[in-house]
Design a protein around this motif. Sequence first.
Motif, PDB file in Angstrom:
ATOM      1  N   VAL A 128     -19.957  10.447  73.424  1.00  0.00           N
ATOM      2  CA  VAL A 128     -21.174  11.136  73.838  1.00  0.00           C
ATOM      3  C   VAL A 128     -20.853  12.158  74.934  1.00  0.00           C
ATOM      4  N   ARG A 129     -21.448  13.340  74.808  1.00  0.00           N
ATOM      5  CA  ARG A 129     -21.303  14.381  75.822  1.00  0.00           C
ATOM      6  C   ARG A 129     -22.680  14.680  76.406  1.00  0.00           C
ATOM      7  N   CYS A 130     -22.704  15.074  77.680  1.00  0.00           N
ATOM      8  CA  CYS A 130     -23.975  15.337  78.364  1.00  0.00           C
ATOM      9  C   CYS A 130     -23.917  16.680  79.080  1.00  0.00           C
ATOM     10  N   ALA A 131     -25.006  17.447  78.977  1.00  0.00           N
ATOM     11  CA  ALA A 131     -25.145  18.705  79.710  1.00  0.00           C
ATOM     12  C   ALA A 131     -26.446  18.673  80.495  1.00  0.00           C
ATOM     13  N   LEU A 132     -26.475  19.365  81.641  1.00  0.00           N
ATOM     14  CA  LEU A 132     -27.660  19.426  82.481  1.00  0.00           C
ATOM     15  C   LEU A 132     -28.170  20.863  82.511  1.00  0.00           C
ATOM     16  N   VAL A 133     -29.439  21.039  82.145  1.00  0.00           N
ATOM     17  CA  VAL A 133     -30.026  22.373  82.018  1.00  0.00           C
ATOM     18  C   VAL A 133     -31.303  22.454  82.848  1.00  0.00           C
ATOM     19  N   PRO A 141     -37.891  27.479  88.892  1.00  0.00           N
ATOM     20  CA  PRO A 141     -37.571  26.287  88.098  1.00  0.00           C
ATOM     21  C   PRO A 141     -38.735  25.296  88.046  1.00  0.00           C
ATOM     22  N   PHE A 142     -38.907  24.661  86.861  1.00  0.00           N
ATOM     23  CA  PHE A 142     -39.960  23.655  86.737  1.00  0.00           C
ATOM     24  C   PHE A 142     -39.520  22.452  85.901  1.00  0.00           C
ATOM     25  N   ALA A 143     -38.363  22.529  85.237  1.00  0.00           N
ATOM     26  CA  ALA A 143     -37.926  21.430  84.379  1.00  0.00           C
ATOM     27  C   ALA A 143     -36.419  21.247  84.474  1.00  0.00           C
ATOM     28  N   LEU A 144     -36.006  19.995  84.346  1.00  0.00           N
ATOM     29  CA  LEU A 144     -34.593  19.641  84.388  1.00  0.00           C
ATOM     30  C   LEU A 144     -34.332  18.697  83.214  1.00  0.00           C
ATOM     31  N   THR A 145     -33.407  19.074  82.337  1.00  0.00           N
ATOM     32  CA  THR A 145     -33.179  18.298  81.112  1.00  0.00           C
ATOM     33  C   THR A 145     -31.708  17.932  80.971  1.00  0.00           C
ATOM     34  N   ARG A 146     -31.476  16.665  80.655  1.00  0.00           N
ATOM     35  CA  ARG A 146     -30.134  16.205  80.277  1.00  0.00           C
ATOM     36  C   ARG A 146     -30.082  16.113  78.765  1.00  0.00           C
ATOM     37  N   HIS A 147     -29.082  16.782  78.193  1.00  0.00           N
ATOM     38  CA  HIS A 147     -28.903  16.838  76.746  1.00  0.00           C
ATOM     39  C   HIS A 147     -27.705  15.983  76.356  1.00  0.00           C
ATOM     40  N   TYR A 148     -27.913  15.048  75.436  1.00  0.00           N
ATOM     41  CA  TYR A 148     -26.847  14.163  74.974  1.00  0.00           C
ATOM     42  C   TYR A 148     -26.582  14.421  73.498  1.00  0.00           C
ATOM     43  N   SER A 152     -18.486  16.205  68.690  1.00  0.00           N
ATOM     44  CA  SER A 152     -18.195  17.188  67.647  1.00  0.00           C
ATOM     45  C   SER A 152     -19.222  18.307  67.622  1.00  0.00           C
ATOM     46  N   LEU A 153     -20.507  17.965  67.774  1.00  0.00           N
ATOM     47  CA  LEU A 153     -21.556  18.982  67.765  1.00  0.00           C
ATOM     48  C   LEU A 153     -21.619  19.710  69.103  1.00  0.00           C
ATOM     49  N   ALA A 154     -21.495  18.983  70.195  1.00  0.00           N
ATOM     50  CA  ALA A 154     -21.542  19.612  71.520  1.00  0.00           C
ATOM     51  C   ALA A 154     -20.440  20.654  71.668  1.00  0.00           C
ATOM     52  N   ASP A 155     -19.252  20.340  71.205  1.00  0.00           N
ATOM     53  CA  ASP A 155     -18.129  21.278  71.314  1.00  0.00           C
ATOM     54  C   ASP A 155     -18.396  22.545  70.512  1.00  0.00           C
ATOM     55  N   SER A 167     -33.144  30.438  74.739  1.00  0.00           N
ATOM     56  CA  SER A 167     -33.337  29.536  73.605  1.00  0.00           C
ATOM     57  C   SER A 167     -33.232  28.102  74.107  1.00  0.00           C
ATOM     58  N   THR A 168     -33.104  27.152  73.169  1.00  0.00           N
ATOM     59  CA  THR A 168     -32.895  25.758  73.534  1.00  0.00           C
ATOM     60  C   THR A 168     -31.626  25.262  72.856  1.00  0.00           C
ATOM     61  N   ILE A 169     -31.018  24.231  73.420  1.00  0.00           N
ATOM     62  CA  ILE A 169     -29.789  23.695  72.847  1.00  0.00           C
ATOM     63  C   ILE A 169     -30.038  23.164  71.447  1.00  0.00           C
ATOM     64  N   ILE A 170     -31.177  22.513  71.226  1.00  0.00           N
ATOM     65  CA  ILE A 170     -31.440  21.944  69.902  1.00  0.00           C
ATOM     66  C   ILE A 170     -31.613  23.044  68.857  1.00  0.00           C
TER      67      ILE A 170
END
Length: 246
Positions: A128-133, A141-148, A152-155, A167-170
């Motif tokens: 699992v990989r995690c990013a903070l956006v 700023p108004f939102a803080l999101t951790r993306h897991y 393979s997909l994160a890379d 845009s968004t990561i998803i």
Amino acid sequence: METHSHLRRPAYRLVAEHLRRRAERGEYAVGDKLPTEDQLQQSFGVSRHTIRQAVGHLVEEGMVQRVQGSGTYLIGHETNTGRYQRAIGSLDEIMSWPGTTTRLLEPFRRGVSEPAIARDLGTDIADVRCALVQRCYNHVPFALTRHYMASSLADKVIERGEWETDSTIIQSAERLLPDGIVSATQNIHATQADEAESELIGCSVGDAVLLIERLYHDAGGRAVEFTTSRLNPRRYSYRMDLRRHR
């Protein structure tokens, strides 16, 4: 309006801008139904084709949504109050944040320690990989999101430069998938801002914030991404329109 060629801008864009300004002034609130094509045609003195182009332009921007058999509704717009407001009625609207920008505070990394998230994603915790956006509206700023995501997909998202700041990561990840995103499970909680996150979303330590958890699935039923978002309710609000299918 169509005769104002000296403005060097298509008539439909002028109509779209007028509608956008009306929303910004509060004449249309998030969730409101816009006037009909006939009413807009009479109001602006342009052709029906121009009205349809203008509304289509606002649909592409994510500002309005057409509901077949019902009309066109305002789903998101910038306000002069400093609060980002929108209406949510579909998965596409959840995945889109029109009028906002993002900052990648922490790139995808190893070392995720939440076994439950790995189980939700159907992979090993080491994978699992995690990013903070951080998400901003009008540079605030108004939102803080951790993306897991699985590694393979994160890379791929990072290596191919698929993710854009507006845009968004998803959305970016979906372009790399053989099957599109078709569903999401969402949980909403109230929690308190801690010291680490409060400054990043513009609130004080201990303030009440929204905590939203989402798990996205593709058409094959596979889990694609898990997110946890903390949002400052003084800078963000949304309306959800629920309809019964008959």
